[in-house]
Design a protein around this motif. Sequence first.
Motif, short mmCIF file in Angstrom:
data_model
loop_
_atom_site.label_atom_id
_atom_site.label_comp_id
_atom_site.label_asym_id
_atom_site.label_seq_id
_atom_site.Cartn_x
_atom_site.Cartn_y
_atom_site.Cartn_z
N PRO A 144 0.82 -1.23 0.00
CA PRO A 144 0.00 0.00 0.00
C PRO A 144 0.84 1.26 0.00
CG PRO A 144 -0.38 -1.29 1.99
CD PRO A 144 0.81 -1.87 1.31
N ASP A 145 1.92 1.31 0.81
CA ASP A 145 2.52 2.62 1.04
C ASP A 145 3.84 2.88 0.31
OD1 ASP A 145 0.52 3.82 2.59
OD2 ASP A 145 1.06 2.48 4.25
N GLY A 146 4.46 1.83 -0.21
CA GLY A 146 5.72 2.05 -0.90
C GLY A 146 5.59 2.11 -2.41
N LEU A 147 4.35 2.06 -2.88
CA LEU A 147 4.10 2.04 -4.32
C LEU A 147 4.58 3.32 -5.01
CD1 LEU A 147 2.93 -0.65 -4.80
CD2 LEU A 147 0.67 0.33 -4.36
N ALA A 148 5.23 3.15 -6.16
CA ALA A 148 5.77 4.32 -6.86
C ALA A 148 5.22 4.39 -8.28
CB ALA A 148 7.29 4.24 -6.90
N GLY A 149 5.37 5.56 -8.88
CA GLY A 149 5.01 5.73 -10.29
C GLY A 149 3.58 5.36 -10.60
N ALA A 150 3.40 4.70 -11.72
CA ALA A 150 2.06 4.37 -12.20
C ALA A 150 1.29 3.51 -11.20
CB ALA A 150 2.16 3.66 -13.55
N ASP A 151 2.00 2.66 -10.46
CA ASP A 151 1.33 1.78 -9.50
C ASP A 151 0.63 2.56 -8.39
OD1 ASP A 151 2.05 -0.48 -10.84
OD2 ASP A 151 3.77 -0.96 -9.56
N PHE A 152 1.26 3.66 -7.99
CA PHE A 152 0.64 4.48 -6.95
C PHE A 152 -0.76 4.92 -7.39
CE2 PHE A 152 -0.31 8.70 -5.17
CZ PHE A 152 -0.24 8.42 -3.81
N TYR A 153 -0.87 5.37 -8.64
CA TYR A 153 -2.16 5.85 -9.14
C TYR A 153 -3.14 4.72 -9.40
CZ TYR A 153 0.45 10.15 -9.42
OH TYR A 153 1.19 11.24 -9.08
N ALA A 154 -2.61 3.58 -9.84
CA ALA A 154 -3.48 2.42 -10.04
C ALA A 154 -4.10 1.99 -8.71
CB ALA A 154 -2.70 1.27 -10.66
N HIS A 155 -3.29 2.07 -7.66
CA HIS A 155 -3.80 1.69 -6.35
C HIS A 155 -4.89 2.65 -5.86
CE1 HIS A 155 -3.62 0.90 -1.92
NE2 HIS A 155 -3.58 -0.34 -2.38
N LEU A 156 -4.74 3.92 -6.23
CA LEU A 156 -5.76 4.91 -5.90
C LEU A 156 -7.13 4.53 -6.47
CD1 LEU A 156 -3.86 6.84 -4.60
CD2 LEU A 156 -4.39 8.56 -6.31
N THR A 157 -7.13 4.04 -7.70
CA THR A 157 -8.43 3.67 -8.29
C THR A 157 -9.02 2.47 -7.55
OG1 THR A 157 -7.48 2.18 -9.96
CG2 THR A 157 -7.70 4.49 -10.58
N LEU A 158 -8.13 1.62 -7.04
CA LEU A 158 -8.61 0.47 -6.26
C LEU A 158 -9.24 0.94 -4.94
CD1 LEU A 158 -6.44 -2.67 -5.43
CD2 LEU A 158 -8.89 -2.50 -5.79
N THR A 159 -8.56 1.83 -4.24
CA THR A 159 -9.11 2.28 -2.95
C THR A 159 -10.42 3.05 -3.16
OG1 THR A 159 -7.73 4.28 -2.93
CG2 THR A 159 -6.87 2.36 -1.78
#
Lengths: 193, 193
Positions: A144-159
Amino acid sequence: MSLDHVLLGALREPASGYELKQRFDTVFRHFWPAEQSQIYRTLQRLESAGWVAGRQAASARGPRRRVYSTTARGLAQLRRWLAQGPIVGDDRHAFVAQVLFLHELDDAAAARDFLAALHSEFAARLAELEAVEARWRTDDPRCPDGLAGADFYAHLTLTLGLAKYRAIAEWAARERGRAEARLPTRGTRARTR
Amino acid sequence: MSLDHVLLGALREPASGYELKQRFDTVFRHFWPAEQSQIYRTLQRLESAGWVAGRQAASARGPRRRVYSTTARGLAQLRRWLAQGPIVGDDRHAFVAQVLFLHELDDAAAARDFLAALHSEFAARLAELEAVEARWRTDDPRCPDGLAGADFYAHLTLTLGLAKYRAIAEWAARERGRAEARLPTRGTRARTR
DNA sequence: CACTGCATGTAACCTGTTACATGATTTC
DNA sequence: GAAATCATGTAACAGGTTACATGCAGTG
Protein backbone atom coordinates in the motif's frame (compact mmCIF):
# COMPACT_ATOMS: atom_id res chain seq x y z
CA MET A 1 -14.78 11.60 -25.72
CA SER A 2 -13.31 9.62 -22.87
CA LEU A 3 -12.94 6.34 -24.76
CA ASP A 4 -10.35 8.07 -26.94
CA HIS A 5 -8.34 9.01 -23.90
CA VAL A 6 -8.62 5.64 -22.21
CA LEU A 7 -7.16 4.14 -25.39
CA LEU A 8 -4.44 6.79 -25.50
CA GLY A 9 -3.53 5.93 -21.91
CA ALA A 10 -3.71 2.17 -22.46
CA LEU A 11 -1.57 2.34 -25.61
CA ARG A 12 1.43 3.83 -23.84
CA GLU A 13 2.10 0.09 -23.85
CA PRO A 14 1.59 -1.20 -27.41
CA ALA A 15 -1.34 -3.58 -27.82
CA SER A 16 -3.67 -5.00 -30.45
CA GLY A 17 -7.43 -4.40 -30.52
CA TYR A 18 -7.90 -7.90 -29.20
CA GLU A 19 -5.60 -7.33 -26.23
CA LEU A 20 -7.27 -4.01 -25.52
CA LYS A 21 -10.64 -5.71 -25.37
CA GLN A 22 -9.26 -8.02 -22.71
CA ARG A 23 -7.97 -5.11 -20.67
CA PHE A 24 -11.36 -3.43 -20.96
CA ASP A 25 -13.07 -6.57 -19.72
CA THR A 26 -10.81 -6.87 -16.70
CA VAL A 27 -9.66 -3.45 -15.57
CA PHE A 28 -11.17 -0.59 -17.57
CA ARG A 29 -14.61 -2.16 -17.33
CA HIS A 30 -14.82 -0.86 -13.76
CA PHE A 31 -15.02 2.74 -14.95
CA TRP A 32 -15.34 2.73 -18.77
CA PRO A 33 -16.72 -0.40 -20.41
CA ALA A 34 -16.37 -0.75 -24.19
CA GLU A 35 -17.39 -3.30 -26.78
CA GLN A 36 -14.94 -4.82 -29.24
CA SER A 37 -16.64 -3.19 -32.22
CA GLN A 38 -16.31 0.19 -30.61
CA ILE A 39 -12.63 -0.35 -29.80
CA TYR A 40 -11.71 -1.22 -33.41
CA ARG A 41 -13.76 1.64 -34.76
CA THR A 42 -12.17 4.14 -32.37
CA LEU A 43 -8.66 2.83 -33.06
CA GLN A 44 -9.20 3.59 -36.75
CA ARG A 45 -10.35 7.10 -35.96
CA LEU A 46 -7.43 7.74 -33.59
CA GLU A 47 -5.03 6.50 -36.23
CA SER A 48 -6.40 8.91 -38.87
CA ALA A 49 -6.05 11.67 -36.29
CA GLY A 50 -2.41 10.69 -35.81
CA TRP A 51 -2.83 10.00 -32.10
CA VAL A 52 -1.98 6.32 -32.31
CA ALA A 53 0.11 4.40 -34.86
CA GLY A 54 -0.62 0.84 -35.96
CA ARG A 55 1.82 -1.62 -37.38
CA GLN A 56 1.55 -5.21 -38.58
CA ALA A 57 3.01 -7.80 -36.24
CA ALA A 58 3.47 -11.54 -36.29
CA SER A 59 1.52 -13.60 -33.81
CA ALA A 60 2.63 -16.61 -31.81
CA ARG A 61 -0.57 -18.42 -32.69
CA GLY A 62 -3.48 -17.32 -34.82
CA PRO A 63 -3.62 -14.78 -37.64
CA ARG A 64 -1.56 -11.62 -38.10
CA ARG A 65 -2.18 -8.85 -35.61
CA ARG A 66 -2.17 -5.11 -35.78
CA VAL A 67 -0.39 -3.51 -32.83
CA TYR A 68 -1.08 0.10 -31.93
CA SER A 69 0.77 2.54 -29.74
CA THR A 70 0.29 6.16 -28.69
CA THR A 71 2.21 8.70 -30.76
CA ALA A 72 3.87 11.85 -29.40
CA ARG A 73 0.83 13.85 -30.53
CA GLY A 74 -1.42 11.32 -28.82
CA LEU A 75 0.51 11.65 -25.59
CA ALA A 76 0.28 15.44 -25.74
CA GLN A 77 -3.48 15.06 -26.19
CA LEU A 78 -3.68 12.69 -23.21
CA ARG A 79 -1.73 15.14 -21.04
CA ARG A 80 -4.06 18.00 -22.00
CA TRP A 81 -7.00 15.84 -20.99
CA LEU A 82 -5.42 15.11 -17.60
CA ALA A 83 -4.34 18.71 -17.04
CA GLN A 84 -7.83 20.12 -17.58
CA GLY A 85 -8.84 18.71 -14.18
CA PRO A 86 -11.35 16.04 -13.16
CA ILE A 87 -14.21 15.30 -15.57
CA VAL A 88 -16.95 14.26 -13.20
CA GLY A 89 -20.05 14.08 -15.37
CA ASP A 90 -23.34 12.49 -14.43
CA ASP A 91 -24.35 9.23 -12.84
CA ARG A 92 -26.79 6.99 -14.66
CA HIS A 93 -27.95 4.30 -12.26
CA ALA A 94 -31.22 2.60 -13.13
CA PHE A 95 -31.42 0.88 -9.76
CA VAL A 96 -31.76 4.22 -7.95
CA ALA A 97 -34.78 5.03 -10.12
CA GLN A 98 -36.14 1.61 -9.21
CA VAL A 99 -35.73 2.36 -5.49
CA LEU A 100 -37.52 5.68 -5.95
CA PHE A 101 -40.51 3.97 -7.56
CA LEU A 102 -40.51 0.85 -5.38
CA HIS A 103 -43.66 2.10 -3.73
CA GLU A 104 -45.54 1.26 -6.96
CA LEU A 105 -45.06 -2.41 -6.18
CA ASP A 106 -47.20 -1.88 -3.10
CA ASP A 107 -45.49 -4.84 -1.50
CA ALA A 108 -43.16 -4.21 1.45
CA ALA A 109 -41.70 -7.73 1.35
CA ALA A 110 -40.76 -7.35 -2.32
CA ALA A 111 -39.13 -4.02 -1.50
CA ARG A 112 -37.13 -5.63 1.28
CA ASP A 113 -36.04 -8.38 -1.12
CA PHE A 114 -35.03 -5.75 -3.64
CA LEU A 115 -32.74 -4.12 -1.08
CA ALA A 116 -31.36 -7.53 -0.10
CA ALA A 117 -30.53 -8.22 -3.78
CA LEU A 118 -28.77 -4.86 -4.00
CA HIS A 119 -26.78 -5.80 -0.94
CA SER A 120 -25.63 -9.11 -2.49
CA GLU A 121 -24.67 -7.39 -5.71
CA PHE A 122 -22.52 -4.73 -4.08
CA ALA A 123 -21.08 -7.06 -1.43
CA ALA A 124 -19.92 -9.30 -4.29
CA ARG A 125 -18.32 -6.37 -6.13
CA LEU A 126 -16.62 -5.32 -2.90
CA ALA A 127 -15.32 -8.84 -2.28
CA GLU A 128 -13.93 -8.95 -5.82
CA LEU A 129 -11.93 -5.76 -5.29
CA GLU A 130 -10.82 -6.87 -1.83
CA ALA A 131 -9.42 -10.03 -3.41
CA VAL A 132 -7.52 -7.95 -5.96
CA GLU A 133 -6.03 -5.84 -3.19
CA ALA A 134 -5.13 -8.87 -1.06
CA ARG A 135 -3.36 -10.49 -4.01
CA TRP A 136 -1.47 -7.29 -4.70
CA ARG A 137 -0.32 -7.06 -1.09
CA THR A 138 1.03 -10.62 -1.07
CA ASP A 139 2.69 -10.23 -4.49
CA ASP A 140 4.36 -6.89 -3.78
CA PRO A 141 5.65 -6.08 -0.28
CA ARG A 142 5.65 -2.34 -1.09
CA CYS A 143 1.97 -2.59 -1.74
CA PRO A 144 0.00 0.00 0.00
CA ASP A 145 2.52 2.62 1.04
CA GLY A 146 5.72 2.05 -0.90
CA LEU A 147 4.10 2.04 -4.32
CA ALA A 148 5.77 4.32 -6.86
CA GLY A 149 5.01 5.73 -10.29
CA ALA A 150 2.06 4.37 -12.20
CA ASP A 151 1.33 1.78 -9.50
CA PHE A 152 0.64 4.48 -6.95
CA TYR A 153 -2.16 5.85 -9.14
CA ALA A 154 -3.48 2.42 -10.04
CA HIS A 155 -3.80 1.69 -6.35
CA LEU A 156 -5.76 4.91 -5.90
CA THR A 157 -8.43 3.67 -8.29
CA LEU A 158 -8.61 0.47 -6.26
CA THR A 159 -9.11 2.28 -2.95
CA LEU A 160 -11.81 4.38 -4.61
CA GLY A 161 -13.69 1.30 -5.79
CA LEU A 162 -13.33 -0.24 -2.35
CA ALA A 163 -14.64 2.89 -0.60
CA LYS A 164 -17.57 3.27 -2.97
CA TYR A 165 -18.76 -0.33 -3.02
CA ARG A 166 -18.30 -0.56 0.75
CA ALA A 167 -20.49 2.52 1.24
CA ILE A 168 -23.22 1.20 -1.07
CA ALA A 169 -23.16 -2.30 0.42
CA GLU A 170 -23.45 -0.85 3.93
CA TRP A 171 -26.30 1.40 2.82
CA ALA A 172 -28.16 -1.56 1.31
CA ALA A 173 -27.71 -3.66 4.45
CA ARG A 174 -28.87 -0.83 6.69
CA GLU A 175 -31.90 0.03 4.58
CA ARG A 176 -32.82 -3.61 4.13
CA GLY A 177 -33.03 -3.70 7.94
CA ARG A 178 -35.26 -0.64 8.04
CA ALA A 179 -37.50 -2.15 5.35
CA GLU A 180 -37.68 -5.38 7.33
CA ALA A 181 -38.80 -3.48 10.41
CA ARG A 182 -41.70 -1.96 8.47
CA LEU A 183 -43.03 -5.34 7.37
CA PRO A 184 -46.51 -6.21 8.66
CA THR A 185 -46.23 -8.79 11.45
CA ARG A 186 -47.38 -12.35 10.86
CA GLY A 187 -51.13 -12.91 10.99
CA THR A 188 -52.01 -9.48 9.60
CA ARG A 189 -52.63 -8.69 5.95
CA ALA A 190 -49.60 -9.16 3.74
CA ARG A 191 -49.99 -5.95 1.75
CA THR A 192 -49.05 -2.50 2.98
CA ARG A 193 -51.38 0.49 2.71
CA MET B 1 -34.53 1.37 -21.62
CA SER B 2 -34.57 3.06 -18.29
CA LEU B 3 -35.66 6.48 -19.47
CA ASP B 4 -38.96 4.90 -20.46
CA HIS B 5 -39.45 3.60 -16.95
CA VAL B 6 -38.39 6.80 -15.23
CA LEU B 7 -41.08 8.56 -17.29
CA LEU B 8 -43.62 5.85 -16.46
CA GLY B 9 -42.85 6.34 -12.76
CA ALA B 10 -42.86 10.13 -12.95
CA LEU B 11 -46.17 10.19 -14.84
CA ARG B 12 -48.11 8.46 -12.09
CA GLU B 13 -48.66 12.16 -11.43
CA PRO B 14 -49.74 13.79 -14.71
CA ALA B 15 -47.27 16.29 -16.13
CA SER B 16 -46.30 18.03 -19.35
CA GLY B 17 -42.98 17.57 -21.12
CA TYR B 18 -41.91 20.93 -19.78
CA GLU B 19 -42.68 19.99 -16.17
CA LEU B 20 -40.91 16.67 -16.62
CA LYS B 21 -37.79 18.46 -17.80
CA GLN B 22 -37.82 20.46 -14.58
CA ARG B 23 -38.12 17.30 -12.50
CA PHE B 24 -35.23 15.77 -14.41
CA ASP B 25 -33.10 18.83 -13.73
CA THR B 26 -33.81 18.77 -10.00
CA VAL B 27 -34.39 15.21 -8.85
CA PHE B 28 -33.96 12.61 -11.59
CA ARG B 29 -30.73 14.24 -12.74
CA HIS B 30 -28.99 12.60 -9.78
CA PHE B 31 -29.40 9.16 -11.28
CA TRP B 32 -30.81 9.55 -14.81
CA PRO B 33 -30.23 12.88 -16.57
CA ALA B 34 -32.22 13.59 -19.74
CA GLU B 35 -32.42 16.42 -22.25
CA GLN B 36 -35.67 18.07 -23.21
CA SER B 37 -35.46 16.80 -26.79
CA GLN B 38 -35.13 13.26 -25.56
CA ILE B 39 -38.05 13.63 -23.17
CA TYR B 40 -40.44 14.82 -25.89
CA ARG B 41 -39.26 12.15 -28.31
CA THR B 42 -39.67 9.39 -25.72
CA LEU B 43 -43.08 10.65 -24.65
CA GLN B 44 -44.24 10.28 -28.26
CA ARG B 45 -42.92 6.74 -28.43
CA LEU B 46 -44.49 5.78 -25.09
CA GLU B 47 -47.79 7.20 -26.26
CA SER B 48 -47.77 5.10 -29.46
CA ALA B 49 -46.99 2.08 -27.28
CA GLY B 50 -50.04 2.89 -25.16
CA TRP B 51 -48.01 3.25 -21.96
CA VAL B 52 -48.82 6.90 -21.42
CA ALA B 53 -51.77 8.99 -22.58
CA GLY B 54 -51.54 12.65 -23.51
CA ARG B 55 -54.32 15.18 -23.48
CA GLN B 56 -54.56 18.85 -24.31
CA ALA B 57 -54.79 21.17 -21.31
CA ALA B 58 -55.21 24.87 -20.76
CA SER B 59 -52.34 26.75 -19.21
CA ALA B 60 -52.42 29.51 -16.60
CA ARG B 61 -49.84 31.45 -18.55
CA GLY B 62 -48.16 30.66 -21.86
CA PRO B 63 -49.32 28.45 -24.73
CA ARG B 64 -51.46 25.28 -24.59
CA ARG B 65 -49.82 22.32 -22.90
CA ARG B 66 -49.98 18.61 -23.45
CA VAL B 67 -50.32 16.69 -20.19
CA TYR B 68 -49.35 13.03 -20.06
CA SER B 69 -50.10 10.32 -17.53
CA THR B 70 -49.25 6.65 -17.16
CA THR B 71 -51.94 4.26 -18.42
CA ALA B 72 -52.89 0.94 -16.79
CA ARG B 73 -50.68 -0.84 -19.33
CA GLY B 74 -47.86 1.57 -18.54
CA LEU B 75 -48.19 0.89 -14.84
CA ALA B 76 -48.10 -2.87 -15.45
CA GLN B 77 -44.92 -2.34 -17.46
CA LEU B 78 -43.39 -0.26 -14.66
CA ARG B 79 -44.22 -2.95 -12.11
CA ARG B 80 -42.64 -5.65 -14.26
CA TRP B 81 -39.51 -3.51 -14.44
CA LEU B 82 -39.42 -3.16 -10.65
CA ALA B 83 -40.21 -6.83 -10.03
CA GLN B 84 -37.33 -8.08 -12.19
CA GLY B 85 -34.93 -6.96 -9.45
CA PRO B 86 -32.19 -4.34 -9.38
CA ILE B 87 -30.66 -3.29 -12.72
CA VAL B 88 -27.14 -2.43 -11.70
CA GLY B 89 -25.30 -2.01 -14.98
CA ASP B 90 -21.93 -0.40 -15.46
CA ASP B 91 -20.26 2.71 -14.14
CA ARG B 92 -18.80 5.18 -16.62
CA HIS B 93 -16.64 7.64 -14.72
CA ALA B 94 -14.03 9.47 -16.77
CA PHE B 95 -12.33 10.85 -13.66
CA VAL B 96 -11.29 7.35 -12.53
CA ALA B 97 -9.57 6.82 -15.88
CA GLN B 98 -7.86 10.16 -15.33
CA VAL B 99 -6.60 9.06 -11.91
CA LEU B 100 -5.30 5.82 -13.42
CA PHE B 101 -3.28 7.73 -16.01
CA LEU B 102 -2.23 10.63 -13.76
CA HIS B 103 1.29 9.28 -13.81
CA GLU B 104 1.59 10.47 -17.44
CA LEU B 105 1.59 14.04 -16.17
CA ASP B 106 4.84 13.23 -14.41
CA ASP B 107 4.08 15.99 -11.93
CA ALA B 108 3.27 15.04 -8.34
CA ALA B 109 2.00 18.51 -7.44
CA ALA B 110 -0.46 18.49 -10.35
CA ALA B 111 -1.65 15.06 -9.22
CA ARG B 112 -2.17 16.37 -5.69
CA ASP B 113 -4.15 19.30 -7.09
CA PHE B 114 -6.23 16.91 -9.16
CA LEU B 115 -7.20 14.99 -6.00
CA ALA B 116 -7.92 18.26 -4.20
CA ALA B 117 -10.25 19.29 -7.04
CA LEU B 118 -12.03 15.94 -6.80
CA HIS B 119 -12.46 16.53 -3.10
CA SER B 120 -14.08 19.94 -3.64
CA GLU B 121 -16.40 18.53 -6.26
CA PHE B 122 -17.70 15.68 -4.14
CA ALA B 123 -17.76 17.70 -0.92
CA ALA B 124 -20.01 20.18 -2.75
CA ARG B 125 -22.33 17.42 -3.95
CA LEU B 126 -22.46 16.01 -0.44
CA ALA B 127 -23.27 19.42 1.03
CA GLU B 128 -26.09 19.84 -1.50
CA LEU B 129 -27.72 16.57 -0.48
CA GLU B 130 -27.17 17.31 3.21
CA ALA B 131 -29.05 20.56 2.73
CA VAL B 132 -31.93 18.69 1.09
CA GLU B 133 -32.08 16.30 4.00
CA ALA B 134 -31.90 19.08 6.60
CA ARG B 135 -34.77 20.94 4.90
CA TRP B 136 -36.83 17.78 4.78
CA ARG B 137 -36.27 17.18 8.51
CA THR B 138 -37.40 20.66 9.46
CA ASP B 139 -40.41 20.57 7.11
CA ASP B 140 -41.66 17.15 8.15
CA PRO B 141 -41.32 15.98 11.77
CA ARG B 142 -41.75 12.36 10.68
CA CYS B 143 -38.72 12.74 8.50
CA PRO B 144 -36.25 10.05 8.93
CA ASP B 145 -38.11 7.26 10.70
CA GLY B 146 -41.82 7.95 10.45
CA LEU B 147 -41.87 8.32 6.68
CA ALA B 148 -44.53 6.25 4.93
CA GLY B 149 -45.35 5.17 1.41
CA ALA B 150 -43.53 6.80 -1.48
CA ASP B 151 -41.65 9.14 0.88
CA PHE B 152 -39.95 6.22 2.58
CA TYR B 153 -38.45 5.13 -0.73
CA ALA B 154 -37.57 8.67 -1.80
CA HIS B 155 -35.65 9.05 1.44
CA LEU B 156 -33.74 5.85 0.65
CA THR B 157 -32.40 7.39 -2.54
CA LEU B 158 -31.27 10.38 -0.48
CA THR B 159 -29.41 8.27 2.09
CA LEU B 160 -27.76 6.41 -0.79
CA GLY B 161 -26.52 9.63 -2.38
CA LEU B 162 -25.30 10.83 1.00
CA ALA B 163 -23.42 7.58 1.67
CA LYS B 164 -21.84 7.51 -1.76
CA TYR B 165 -20.73 11.11 -1.95
CA ARG B 166 -19.45 10.96 1.63
CA ALA B 167 -17.35 7.89 0.80
CA ILE B 168 -15.88 9.49 -2.33
CA ALA B 169 -15.19 12.84 -0.64
CA GLU B 170 -13.43 11.05 2.22
CA TRP B 171 -11.41 8.97 -0.23
CA ALA B 172 -10.33 12.10 -2.11
CA ALA B 173 -9.30 13.89 1.10
CA ARG B 174 -7.34 10.87 2.32
CA GLU B 175 -5.56 10.29 -1.00
CA ARG B 176 -4.85 13.96 -1.45
CA GLY B 177 -2.98 13.69 1.87
CA ARG B 178 -1.00 10.69 0.68
CA ALA B 179 -0.16 12.49 -2.56
CA GLU B 180 0.98 15.52 -0.56
CA ALA B 181 3.29 13.34 1.51
CA ARG B 182 4.98 12.07 -1.66
CA LEU B 183 5.78 15.56 -2.88
CA PRO B 184 9.50 16.36 -3.20
CA THR B 185 10.55 18.66 -0.38
CA ARG B 186 11.42 22.29 -1.09
CA GLY B 187 14.84 22.86 -2.61
CA THR B 188 14.89 19.58 -4.53
CA ARG B 189 13.82 19.07 -8.12
CA ALA B 190 10.13 19.67 -8.71
CA ARG B 191 9.55 16.63 -10.92
CA THR B 192 9.07 13.06 -9.70
CA ARG B 193 10.82 10.08 -11.26
C1' DC C 1 -12.42 -32.93 -38.60
C1' DA C 2 -14.60 -30.41 -34.95
C1' DC C 3 -13.70 -27.26 -31.38
C1' DT C 4 -11.39 -23.62 -29.04
C1' DG C 5 -8.83 -19.51 -28.85
C1' DC C 6 -6.64 -15.82 -31.49
C1' DA C 7 -7.67 -11.97 -34.34
C1' DT C 8 -10.04 -8.35 -37.17
C1' DG C 9 -13.58 -6.15 -38.93
C1' DT C 10 -18.68 -4.29 -40.70
C1' DA C 11 -23.77 -3.06 -40.45
C1' DA C 12 -27.82 -1.84 -38.30
C1' DC C 13 -29.74 0.01 -34.67
C1' DC C 14 -30.67 2.56 -30.35
C1' DT C 15 -29.77 6.21 -27.11
C1' DG C 16 -28.27 10.55 -25.93
C1' DT C 17 -26.48 15.47 -27.06
C1' DT C 18 -26.44 19.97 -29.36
C1' DA C 19 -28.46 23.20 -31.94
C1' DC C 20 -32.15 25.19 -34.06
C1' DA C 21 -37.05 26.83 -34.73
C1' DT C 22 -41.45 28.60 -33.18
C1' DG C 23 -44.81 30.96 -30.65
C1' DA C 24 -47.87 32.69 -26.46
C1' DT C 25 -48.23 35.51 -22.30
C1' DT C 26 -46.72 38.39 -18.62
C1' DT C 27 -43.70 41.85 -16.50
C1' DC C 28 -40.75 45.84 -16.68
C1' DG D 1 -41.71 46.94 -27.03
C1' DA D 2 -37.98 44.11 -25.00
C1' DA D 3 -37.07 40.50 -21.99
C1' DA D 4 -38.37 36.58 -19.28
C1' DT D 5 -40.90 32.52 -18.76
C1' DC D 6 -43.98 29.09 -20.42
C1' DA D 7 -44.34 25.60 -23.83
C1' DT D 8 -43.50 22.26 -27.78
C1' DG D 9 -41.16 20.41 -31.14
C1' DT D 10 -37.35 18.86 -35.18
C1' DA D 11 -32.71 17.78 -37.30
C1' DA D 12 -28.16 16.42 -37.28
C1' DC D 13 -24.80 14.18 -35.08
C1' DA D 14 -22.04 11.46 -31.67
C1' DG D 15 -21.47 7.56 -28.92
C1' DG D 16 -22.60 2.94 -27.64
C1' DT D 17 -24.79 -1.93 -28.36
C1' DT D 18 -25.97 -6.16 -30.83
C1' DA D 19 -25.38 -9.09 -34.33
C1' DC D 20 -23.06 -10.80 -38.04
C1' DA D 21 -19.00 -12.24 -41.01
C1' DT D 22 -14.45 -14.06 -41.77
C1' DG D 23 -10.41 -16.66 -41.21
C1' DC D 24 -5.93 -18.81 -39.01
C1' DA D 25 -3.66 -22.19 -35.97
C1' DG D 26 -3.31 -25.61 -32.57
C1' DT D 27 -5.54 -29.58 -29.74
C1' DG D 28 -8.19 -33.66 -29.02
